[in-house]
Design an enzyme around this catalytic site. Structure first.
Site, short mmCIF file in Angstrom:
data_model
loop_
_atom_site.label_atom_id
_atom_site.label_comp_id
_atom_site.label_asym_id
_atom_site.label_seq_id
_atom_site.Cartn_x
_atom_site.Cartn_y
_atom_site.Cartn_z
N ASP A 37 -12.15 -9.14 4.96
CA ASP A 37 -12.17 -8.33 6.17
C ASP A 37 -12.24 -6.84 5.84
O ASP A 37 -11.33 -6.29 5.21
CB ASP A 37 -10.89 -8.67 6.96
CG ASP A 37 -10.90 -8.16 8.38
OD1 ASP A 37 -11.86 -7.46 8.75
OD2 ASP A 37 -9.95 -8.47 9.11
N ASP B 101 -13.14 -8.55 17.57
CA ASP B 101 -12.24 -9.70 17.76
C ASP B 101 -12.36 -10.31 19.15
O ASP B 101 -12.47 -9.61 20.15
CB ASP B 101 -10.78 -9.26 17.57
CG ASP B 101 -10.48 -8.98 16.12
OD1 ASP B 101 -11.43 -8.86 15.33
OD2 ASP B 101 -9.29 -8.89 15.79
C1 GAL Z 1 -9.14 -8.19 12.12
C2 GAL Z 1 -9.97 -9.44 12.13
C3 GAL Z 1 -9.11 -10.54 12.70
C4 GAL Z 1 -7.89 -10.72 11.83
C5 GAL Z 1 -7.14 -9.40 11.65
C6 GAL Z 1 -6.02 -9.51 10.63
O1 GAL Z 1 -9.91 -7.16 11.65
O2 GAL Z 1 -11.13 -9.25 12.90
O3 GAL Z 1 -9.84 -11.74 12.81
O4 GAL Z 1 -8.28 -11.23 10.59
O5 GAL Z 1 -8.00 -8.37 11.27
O6 GAL Z 1 -5.31 -8.32 10.47
#
Ligand code: GAL
Length: 662
Positions: free
Chosen positions: A397, A461
């Site tokens: 990520d 998200d």
């Molecule tokens: C976001 C991601 C989510 C989750 C989250 C965890 O950036 O899109 O799916 O993984 O971080 O902190």
């Protein structure tokens, strides 16, 4: 907890005889007392008497004690049952917003009719007053739109919002206005083999595949034609081992129980770059547990994957998202788990013993999005550790990698770089690890994602609202051509069951119809299917959504095509996915007419909102007699030779499979 403010007064009602007087008690219910977290918000979660960013409610420089802070697009439907008399409130943009980009519009609707519209409101505008007569109204809807310029910074406040009512206390309708209805038939008692019909692994690396099968237990399994090095456990249906010889192996798999026998041909491909030949199916901890995930919760989820029977429909991955990392690395730089994960290797073994696979999460940056340690400058070391533990899947990520990226020329190569680094680190391991990119679609990731991994998130998200799910799902159009076996567009995880992104969970705010749309659309899009709800609290309806093998077959079809939208008109959309056997999976969706804000709500009166949707054979490039099969109910419903037409509920879907009559 505040007490309901009761205003009592007497209405002197003279009877026809002119002698008796009656009193009616009028009470006042404040919106902030009704359960702020049930309000759909476009971002974060609403709280009583606070802005969406948890500050005191402030609009146009004035502080307000009471109300609810939301974020566009936000909406709530209230049941009044005809005994309310007045809705009053002030509305405006919360002063906490720093950007002038904030712009929104507030609406109030009574039984589908717009009775108040604020016009576009911007940061700094004085709050606008609302007074609505509710006489005889059954349902009241409150809506904040993004004024058609995107939801950025749209912090929207309902201030001093309250309803005067006489008898029936108003309630938030939530999804109660639509009762869950199950379409998926119960599996038959004789065996059926489910799940992916094709799977791949790299020569010489450990192979693990669980033959998913429903039917009365015990079921025993056999397989003919397995590549050398792989063996089948006849009782569990788990195929494991290592195959050295490259090739495509057609394996005849049989499942037997006291009632009958099922046989299916599947393909095992041993070769380089043969991972995720169908979209990964499993569970991910983020949409339910957020940063409160723990080894215990992952174990319980793996147990539930088996006890709920989901494993028998092809669900495989148990993916730990953010929140497992310790605050500091070991002295030698090794990544370390925090106290919630006392023994990651043992957890991986536990999951593997069930025939399931396990995933983990990190960021190419210094920190993850949740503020935990990322892999920056430790990529190889982290990949080594994942392999040592027995990890099968990594979600990588972007998060704080922006700090590194900003130091560069921000070229295409700089977007790709962190993912190539991790790809190489993973490839050097003695086990296969699927690489799932998460960078929200930047730099058209679908155009190059497959050079570094097997799947890539295409958007920001998802959250459990119609707006979020449908905006994401129906926007998957420019990336269609890039979906194929081993390369998948990922429109984010499923928001079904109990979700919450933290320790406390709530039932998804999608209605049953919206959930049918969600699963049908993700199946058509050949999207990775990662269950976001708490595995240990799956109700019958949620399970029925996730165990329809004909729906899952569409998603897992070996051809690996992503559906395209072939017709779009006034909120009616038809999406078509080509399948390996030459038939077509067709989703007829009723998104509602976006120009009609009433269609954003699930009003109790539903009859008027089903819409007829028709698809002509010319739009599907087919001709002649076709068998139409309703996929959710698993029934052949008609033979047609020119077109198919059906009624589709608002926000709902009819999913059919159309194949030539031979
Ligand atoms: C976001 C991601 C989510 C989750 C989250 C965890 O950036 O899109 O799916 O993984 O971080 O902190």
């Amino acid at each position: 907890m505040r007490k309901t403010l009761i205003l009592s007064f007497c209405l002197l009602c003279m009877t026809a005889m002119g002698q008796k007087s009656k009193s009616t008690t009028v009470s006042e219910l404040w919106l902030d007392e009704m359960g702020a977290n049930k309000i759909e918000t476009g971002w974060s979660i609403s709280q009583a008497n606070k802005s969406i960013d948890s500050n005191p409610l402030t609009v146009g420089g004035v502080k307000y004690e009471r109300g609810i802070g939301t974020h566009a697009i936000s909406k709530v439907l209230l049941n009044l049952n005809g005994t309310a008399s007045k809705f009053s409130a002030l509305v405006g943009v919360d002063d906490e917003v720093k950007s002038a980009a904030a712009s929104m519009e507030f609406y109030v609707l009574c039984d589908r009719k717009v009775v108040f519209r604020s016009g576009v409101m911007k940061k700094g505008d004085a709050a606008k007053e609302i007074n609505v007569n509710l006489k005889g109204v059954q349902q009241l809807a409150l809506l904040v739109t993004d004024a058609n310029d995107g939801i950025s910074f749209d912090h929207a406040d309902w201030l001093n919002a309250r309803i005067a009512y006489a008898k029936n206390k108003p309630t938030i309708a939530g999804i109660a206005s639509q009762k869950p209805y199950i379409l998926t038939p119960k599996p038959s008692v004789s065996p059926r083999i489910n799940g992916a019909r094709i799977t791949g692994a790299t020569p010489g690396k450990p192979f693990l595949y669980h033959i998913a099968a429903t039917g009365n237990s015990p079921i025993t399994f056999s397989a003919e034609g397995l590549p050398e090095g792989l063996t089948l456990d006849k009782e569990t249906g788990i195929i494991s081992g290592k195959a050295d010889q490259e090739g495509e192996y057609i394996v005849k798999v049989t499942a037997r129980n006291e009632v009958g026998t099922a046989t299916r041909a599947m393909k095992i491909v041993i070769g380089k770059n043969k991972l995720a030949l169908t979209p990964p199916m499993g569970w991910n901890s983020w949409n339910c547990w957020g940063l409160s995930v723990s080894a215990e919760k992952v174990k319980a989820s793996a147990d539930a994957m088996v006890s709920s029977g989901l494993i028998n429909h092809g669900w495989t991955y148990m993916n730990i998202d953010d929140g497992w990392e310790a605050p500091e690395r070991a002295a030698n730089g090794d990544i370390v788990c925090n106290d919630k994960f006392p023994d990651m290797k043992q957890l991986c073994d536990y999951v593997h013993a069930k025939g399931l696979k396990i995933g983990i999460y990190s960021s190419p940056g210094r920190l993850t999005c949740g503020g935990y340690l990322g892999s920056l400058n430790h990529e190889q070391q982290d990949a080594d550790m994942y392999a040592k533990w027995g990890i099968d899947y990594l979600k990588y990520d972007w998060c704080s990698y922006g700090e590194e990226f900003d130091k560069t020329d921000k070229s295409h190569a700089e977007y790709v770089k962190p993912y190539t680094t991790m790809k190489n680190a993973l490839a050097a391991q003695n086990r296969d690890i699927v690489h799932s990119l998460c960078q929200y679609g930047m730099d058209n990731v679908w155009e190059w994602g497959s050079t570094t991994g097997q799947l890539w998130r295409t958007t920001g998200d998802i959250t459990d609202t119609w707006q979020s799910m449908s905006d994401i799902g129906f926007s998957q159009t420019q990336n269609t051509q890039y979906a194929r076996p081993g390369s998948w567009n990922d429109p984010d995880m499923l928001v079904v069951g109990k979700v919450g992104w933290g320790p406390s969970l709530h039932a998804t705010r999608l209605t049953p119809d919206e959930q049918y749309t969600h699963i049908s659309l993700w199946a058509l899009l050949a999207s990775p299917l990662l269950i976001g709800g708490d595995m240990s609290q799956m109700d019958e309806f949620t399970l029925s959504l996730l165990t329809n093998d004909e729906v899952l077959d569409i998603n897992q079809d070996p051809l690996g095509k992503q559906a395209v939208c072939v017709s779009k008109q006034n909120g009616k959309e038809v999406w078509v996915k080509e399948l390996e056997d030459g038939s077509k999976a067709v989703g007829l969706f009723n998104r509602g007419d976006n120009t009609n804000v009433a269609d954003l709500f699930n009003w109790a009166q539903k009859e008027s909102v089903s819409t007829g949707i028709k698809i002509n054979w010319s739009e599907l490039n087919i001709s002649g007699k076709q068998q139409i099969r309703n996929v959710w109910s698993q029934k052949n419903i008609a033979i047609q030779d020119q077109a198919f037409e059906t009624a589709v509920p608002l926000h709902g879907v009819v999913l059919v499979r159309i194949s030539p009559v031979r």
